[in-house]
Design an enzyme around this catalytic site. Structure first.
Site, PDB file in Angstrom:
ATOM      1  N   TYR A  64       0.826  -1.216   0.000  1.00  0.00           N
ATOM      2  CA  TYR A  64       0.000   0.000   0.000  1.00  0.00           C
ATOM      3  C   TYR A  64       0.864   1.273   0.000  1.00  0.00           C
ATOM      4  CZ  TYR A  64      -4.394  -2.378  -0.061  1.00  0.00           C
ATOM      5  OH  TYR A  64      -5.456  -3.131  -0.499  1.00  0.00           O
ATOM      6  N   ARG A  67       2.021   1.822  -3.492  1.00  0.00           N
ATOM      7  CA  ARG A  67       0.952   2.362  -4.341  1.00  0.00           C
ATOM      8  C   ARG A  67       0.610   3.802  -3.967  1.00  0.00           C
ATOM      9  NH1 ARG A  67      -3.693  -1.622  -3.726  1.00  0.00           N
ATOM     10  NH2 ARG A  67      -4.716  -0.165  -5.125  1.00  0.00           N
ATOM     11  N   HIS A 116     -14.845   0.492  -3.300  1.00  0.00           N
ATOM     12  CA  HIS A 116     -13.765  -0.269  -2.670  1.00  0.00           C
ATOM     13  C   HIS A 116     -12.935   0.566  -1.706  1.00  0.00           C
ATOM     14  CE1 HIS A 116     -13.992  -3.362  -6.221  1.00  0.00           C
ATOM     15  NE2 HIS A 116     -14.874  -3.607  -5.285  1.00  0.00           N
ATOM     16  N   CYS A 124      -9.194   1.650  12.137  1.00  0.00           N
ATOM     17  CA  CYS A 124      -8.585   0.998  13.299  1.00  0.00           C
ATOM     18  C   CYS A 124      -9.248  -0.359  13.541  1.00  0.00           C
ATOM     19  CB  CYS A 124      -8.726   1.889  14.528  1.00  0.00           C
ATOM     20  SG  CYS A 124      -8.118   1.091  16.031  1.00  0.00           S
ATOM     21  N   CYS A 127     -10.845   0.242  17.564  1.00  0.00           N
ATOM     22  CA  CYS A 127     -11.965   1.162  17.835  1.00  0.00           C
ATOM     23  C   CYS A 127     -12.783   1.471  16.583  1.00  0.00           C
ATOM     24  CB  CYS A 127     -11.470   2.458  18.494  1.00  0.00           C
ATOM     25  SG  CYS A 127     -10.589   3.561  17.359  1.00  0.00           S
ATOM     26  N   ASN A 212     -12.937   0.286 -23.184  1.00  0.00           N
ATOM     27  CA  ASN A 212     -11.833  -0.500 -22.632  1.00  0.00           C
ATOM     28  C   ASN A 212     -10.805  -0.738 -23.725  1.00  0.00           C
ATOM     29  OD1 ASN A 212     -10.252  -2.817 -21.446  1.00  0.00           O
ATOM     30  ND2 ASN A 212     -11.842  -2.663 -19.888  1.00  0.00           N
ATOM     31  N   GLU A 214      -9.440  -3.454 -24.332  1.00  0.00           N
ATOM     32  CA  GLU A 214      -9.625  -4.783 -24.925  1.00  0.00           C
ATOM     33  C   GLU A 214     -11.006  -5.335 -24.569  1.00  0.00           C
ATOM     34  OE1 GLU A 214      -7.217  -7.278 -21.546  1.00  0.00           O
ATOM     35  OE2 GLU A 214      -6.054  -6.221 -23.075  1.00  0.00           O
ATOM     36  N   ALA A 230      -9.185   5.140 -22.726  1.00  0.00           N
ATOM     37  CA  ALA A 230     -10.214   6.008 -22.149  1.00  0.00           C
ATOM     38  C   ALA A 230      -9.845   7.486 -22.319  1.00  0.00           C
ATOM     39  CB  ALA A 230     -10.384   5.677 -20.668  1.00  0.00           C
TER      40      ALA A 230
HETATM   41  C1  BJW Z   1      -7.949   0.525 -20.041  1.00  0.00           C
HETATM   42  C2  BJW Z   1      -6.841   1.320 -20.170  1.00  0.00           C
HETATM   43  C3  BJW Z   1      -7.041   2.523 -20.780  1.00  0.00           C
HETATM   44  C4  BJW Z   1      -6.175  -0.531 -19.164  1.00  0.00           C
HETATM   45  N1  BJW Z   1      -8.238   2.831 -21.203  1.00  0.00           N
HETATM   46  N2  BJW Z   1      -9.148   0.758 -20.426  1.00  0.00           N
HETATM   47  C5  BJW Z   1     -16.444 -16.520  -7.724  1.00  0.00           C
HETATM   48  C6  BJW Z   1     -17.473 -16.023  -8.511  1.00  0.00           C
HETATM   49  C7  BJW Z   1     -18.054 -14.774  -8.244  1.00  0.00           C
HETATM   50  C8  BJW Z   1     -17.601 -14.003  -7.189  1.00  0.00           C
HETATM   51  C9  BJW Z   1     -16.584 -14.493  -6.419  1.00  0.00           C
HETATM   52  C10 BJW Z   1     -16.017 -15.750  -6.668  1.00  0.00           C
HETATM   53  N3  BJW Z   1     -15.042 -15.944  -5.752  1.00  0.00           N
HETATM   54  C11 BJW Z   1     -14.978 -14.872  -4.928  1.00  0.00           C
HETATM   55  C12 BJW Z   1     -15.921 -13.978  -5.320  1.00  0.00           C
HETATM   56  C13 BJW Z   1     -16.200 -12.663  -4.723  1.00  0.00           C
HETATM   57  C14 BJW Z   1     -15.093 -11.656  -4.985  1.00  0.00           C
HETATM   58  C15 BJW Z   1     -14.784 -11.632  -6.480  1.00  0.00           C
HETATM   59  O1  BJW Z   1     -15.426 -10.964  -7.260  1.00  0.00           O
HETATM   60  N4  BJW Z   1     -13.746 -12.337  -6.912  1.00  0.00           N
HETATM   61  C16 BJW Z   1     -13.394 -12.411  -8.333  1.00  0.00           C
HETATM   62  C17 BJW Z   1     -11.898 -12.304  -8.481  1.00  0.00           C
HETATM   63  C18 BJW Z   1     -13.967 -13.687  -8.886  1.00  0.00           C
HETATM   64  N5  BJW Z   1     -15.590 -10.359  -4.540  1.00  0.00           N
HETATM   65  C19 BJW Z   1     -15.502  -9.985  -3.287  1.00  0.00           C
HETATM   66  O2  BJW Z   1     -14.942 -10.668  -2.446  1.00  0.00           O
HETATM   67  C20 BJW Z   1     -16.169  -8.679  -2.933  1.00  0.00           C
HETATM   68  N6  BJW Z   1     -16.967  -8.838  -1.778  1.00  0.00           N
HETATM   69  C21 BJW Z   1     -17.983  -9.720  -1.744  1.00  0.00           C
HETATM   70  O3  BJW Z   1     -18.311 -10.390  -2.693  1.00  0.00           O
HETATM   71  O4  BJW Z   1     -18.603  -9.753  -0.529  1.00  0.00           O
HETATM   72  C22 BJW Z   1     -19.563 -10.766  -0.245  1.00  0.00           C
HETATM   73  C23 BJW Z   1     -19.884 -10.618   1.222  1.00  0.00           C
HETATM   74  C24 BJW Z   1     -21.151 -10.260   1.597  1.00  0.00           C
HETATM   75  C25 BJW Z   1     -21.452 -10.131   2.964  1.00  0.00           C
HETATM   76  C26 BJW Z   1     -20.445 -10.335   3.907  1.00  0.00           C
HETATM   77  C27 BJW Z   1     -19.172 -10.667   3.519  1.00  0.00           C
HETATM   78  C28 BJW Z   1     -18.875 -10.811   2.162  1.00  0.00           C
HETATM   79  C29 BJW Z   1     -15.132  -7.611  -2.591  1.00  0.00           C
HETATM   80  C30 BJW Z   1     -14.214  -7.311  -3.739  1.00  0.00           C
HETATM   81  C31 BJW Z   1     -13.123  -6.344  -3.307  1.00  0.00           C
HETATM   82  C32 BJW Z   1     -12.110  -6.101  -4.413  1.00  0.00           C
HETATM   83  N7  BJW Z   1     -11.040  -5.332  -3.890  1.00  0.00           N
HETATM   84  C33 BJW Z   1      -9.987  -4.855  -4.789  1.00  0.00           C
HETATM   85  C34 BJW Z   1      -8.886  -4.189  -3.921  1.00  0.00           C
HETATM   86  C35 BJW Z   1      -9.395  -2.839  -3.415  1.00  0.00           C
HETATM   87  C36 BJW Z   1      -8.402  -2.156  -2.544  1.00  0.00           C
HETATM   88  C37 BJW Z   1      -7.125  -1.790  -3.281  1.00  0.00           C
HETATM   89  O5  BJW Z   1      -7.148  -1.086  -4.318  1.00  0.00           O
HETATM   90  O6  BJW Z   1      -6.081  -2.213  -2.799  1.00  0.00           O
HETATM   91  O7  BJW Z   1     -10.521  -3.929  -5.738  1.00  0.00           O
HETATM   92  S1  BJW Z   1      -9.280  -6.126  -5.838  1.00  0.00           S
HETATM   93  C38 BJW Z   1      -9.103  -5.099  -7.264  1.00  0.00           C
HETATM   94  O8  BJW Z   1     -10.019  -5.529  -8.318  1.00  0.00           O
HETATM   95  C39 BJW Z   1      -9.590  -3.718  -6.828  1.00  0.00           C
HETATM   96  C40 BJW Z   1     -10.298  -3.235  -8.065  1.00  0.00           C
HETATM   97  O9  BJW Z   1     -11.181  -2.176  -7.732  1.00  0.00           O
HETATM   98  C41 BJW Z   1     -10.987  -4.493  -8.527  1.00  0.00           C
HETATM   99  C42 BJW Z   1     -11.421  -4.438  -9.968  1.00  0.00           C
HETATM  100  O10 BJW Z   1     -10.335  -4.311 -10.821  1.00  0.00           O
HETATM  101  P1  BJW Z   1     -10.431  -3.379 -12.118  1.00  0.00           P
HETATM  102  O11 BJW Z   1     -10.619  -1.991 -11.695  1.00  0.00           O
HETATM  103  O12 BJW Z   1     -11.427  -3.938 -13.047  1.00  0.00           O
HETATM  104  O13 BJW Z   1      -8.945  -3.497 -12.684  1.00  0.00           O
HETATM  105  P2  BJW Z   1      -8.302  -4.606 -13.666  1.00  0.00           P
HETATM  106  O14 BJW Z   1      -6.842  -4.486 -13.549  1.00  0.00           O
HETATM  107  O15 BJW Z   1      -8.890  -5.942 -13.420  1.00  0.00           O
HETATM  108  O16 BJW Z   1      -8.797  -4.173 -15.105  1.00  0.00           O
HETATM  109  C43 BJW Z   1      -8.337  -2.968 -15.704  1.00  0.00           C
HETATM  110  C44 BJW Z   1      -9.015  -2.843 -17.048  1.00  0.00           C
HETATM  111  O17 BJW Z   1      -8.658  -1.596 -17.609  1.00  0.00           O
HETATM  112  C45 BJW Z   1      -8.619  -3.926 -18.060  1.00  0.00           C
HETATM  113  O18 BJW Z   1      -9.796  -4.483 -18.626  1.00  0.00           O
HETATM  114  C46 BJW Z   1      -7.818  -3.162 -19.129  1.00  0.00           C
HETATM  115  O19 BJW Z   1      -8.006  -3.660 -20.441  1.00  0.00           O
HETATM  116  C47 BJW Z   1      -8.386  -1.776 -18.992  1.00  0.00           C
HETATM  117  N8  BJW Z   1      -7.502  -0.681 -19.369  1.00  0.00           N
HETATM  118  N9  BJW Z   1      -5.735   0.627 -19.615  1.00  0.00           N
HETATM  119  C48 BJW Z   1      -9.273   1.957 -21.040  1.00  0.00           C
HETATM  120  N10 BJW Z   1      -5.992   3.362 -20.962  1.00  0.00           N
HETATM  121 ZN    ZN Z   2      -8.392   2.955  17.421  1.00  0.00          ZN
END
Ligand code: BJW
Ligand code: ZN
Length: 242
Positions: A64, A67, A116, A124, A127, A212, A214, A230
């Site tokens: 972190y 980043r 996210h 914390c 707390c 996107n 791709e 984008a």
């Molecule tokens: C361009 C470009 C340019 C490049 N122009 N385009 C199986 C099936 C279904 C779901 C699940 C499963 N197993 C587990 C799950 C659930 C899980 C999930 O979805 N997993 C998948 C991997 C399958 N999800 C969760 O766990 C979520 N919570 C949940 O489901 O809770 C249930 C619950 C209910 C009640 C109680 C308890 C639980 C939470 C998900 C949290 C994701 N967190 C992260 C980290 C955030 C913090 C941090 O930043 O450190 O979020 S992971 C990471 O992925 C981050 C992003 O926001 C997220 C999405 O990624 P994003 O933004 O799409 O990025 P990329 O890199 O994947 O794609 C970039 C794109 O840009 C590409 O397509 C490029 O082509 C394009 N691009 N340059 C235009 N110039």
């Molecule tokens: Zn505290």
């Protein structure tokens, strides 16, 4: 394809925008699943979990800090500014971002929800206080961030397996159910529940546009899928809207 997107947006009064890491790529911020998505051979799925933090908080904080450092030096790009223009042009507008980097807000977007969390906030473990990130004092970077109550701090972001903020999700769905159009930009569309947005929009007869580099998991679902940077496509669309 771009003409079709312009047509949809010209007749829309209400616009929902979903963004992902790709919209910040042209600001120099690595995406999660792109070629630059690995850090020290770890991927987001290795590090963005409560289990990883429990096992090795120093490693997760190191990721972190790395980043935060990149993001602090980055600036919003033309795509972020085009989204600001869209907010000004449309009668009703909501931006749901998966990004934790603040770049939409820094560009001037107003109605933004962060599904996210934010990399510049801490929470914390004892707390529960949410606060702006403060760099730990001496010895710099080798001490893990601590709360004033003595508890350990974690980044105020949503990791895999954690629930997303329910108020943010509900407000997004409420807005989407009344939106004329949804624009999905720079996300791979594989992380849930944000990945469900195009399908939910379609079921509500909301027109869907994807931008996107791709084809993605949602390209076959949307009404219009535009391939390109984008930062090039979005300003062209905004210019055509007049
Ligand atoms: C361009 C470009 C340019 C490049 N122009 N385009 C199986 C099936 C279904 C779901 C699940 C499963 N197993 C587990 C799950 C659930 C899980 C999930 O979805 N997993 C998948 C991997 C399958 N999800 C969760 O766990 C979520 N919570 C949940 O489901 O809770 C249930 C619950 C209910 C009640 C109680 C308890 C639980 C939470 C998900 C949290 C994701 N967190 C992260 C980290 C955030 C913090 C941090 O930043 O450190 O979020 S992971 C990471 O992925 C981050 C992003 O926001 C997220 C999405 O990624 P994003 O933004 O799409 O990025 P990329 O890199 O994947 O794609 C970039 C794109 O840009 C590409 O397509 C490029 O082509 C394009 N691009 N340059 C235009 N110039
Ligand atoms: Zn505290």
């Amino acid at each position: 394809m771009i003409e079709k997107a312009i047509g949809i947006l010209k007749s829309a009064k209400s616009l929902f925008v979903l963004t992902g890491a790709g919209i910040s790529a042209e600001s120099g911020i690595p995406t999660f699943r792109g070629a630059d998505g690995l850090w020290k051979n770890y991927s987001a799925t290795d590090l963005a979990t409560p289990e990883a933090f429990k096992k090795d908080p120093a490693l997760v904080w190191e990721w972190y800090h790395w980043r935060q450092n990149i993001i602090s030096k980055a600036d919003p790009n033309p795509a972020h500014y085009a989204v600001v223009d869209l907010e000004k042009k449309l009668e009703r507008f909501l931006l749901l971002t998966q990004n934790v980097d603040n770049l939409h807000q820094r560009a001037g977007s107003k109605n933004v929800l962060e599904i996210h969390g934010n990399i510049f906030r801490t929470r914390c473990l004892i707390c529960g206080e949410i606060a702006d990130y403060q760099k730990p004092s001496e010895p710099a970077n080798s001490t893990l961030p601590k709360c004033t109550c003595g508890g350990s701090l974690r980044p105020d972001v949503v990791w895999f397996g954690e629930a997303i903020p329910q108020d943010i999700w509900q407000n997004s769905l409420d807005f989407l159910s009344r939106a004329d159009a949804a624009l999905i930009c720079g996300t791979s569309g594989i992380v849930w529940p944000a990945a469900a947005i195009p399908e939910i929009a379609k079921r509500g007869n909301t027109k869907t546009i994807e931008i996107n580099l791709e084809p993605t998991a949602v390209s076959s679902i949307v009404d219009v899928s535009i391939q390109g940077k984008a930062g090039e496509i979005l300003p062209k669309i905004v210019a055509a809207l007049g």
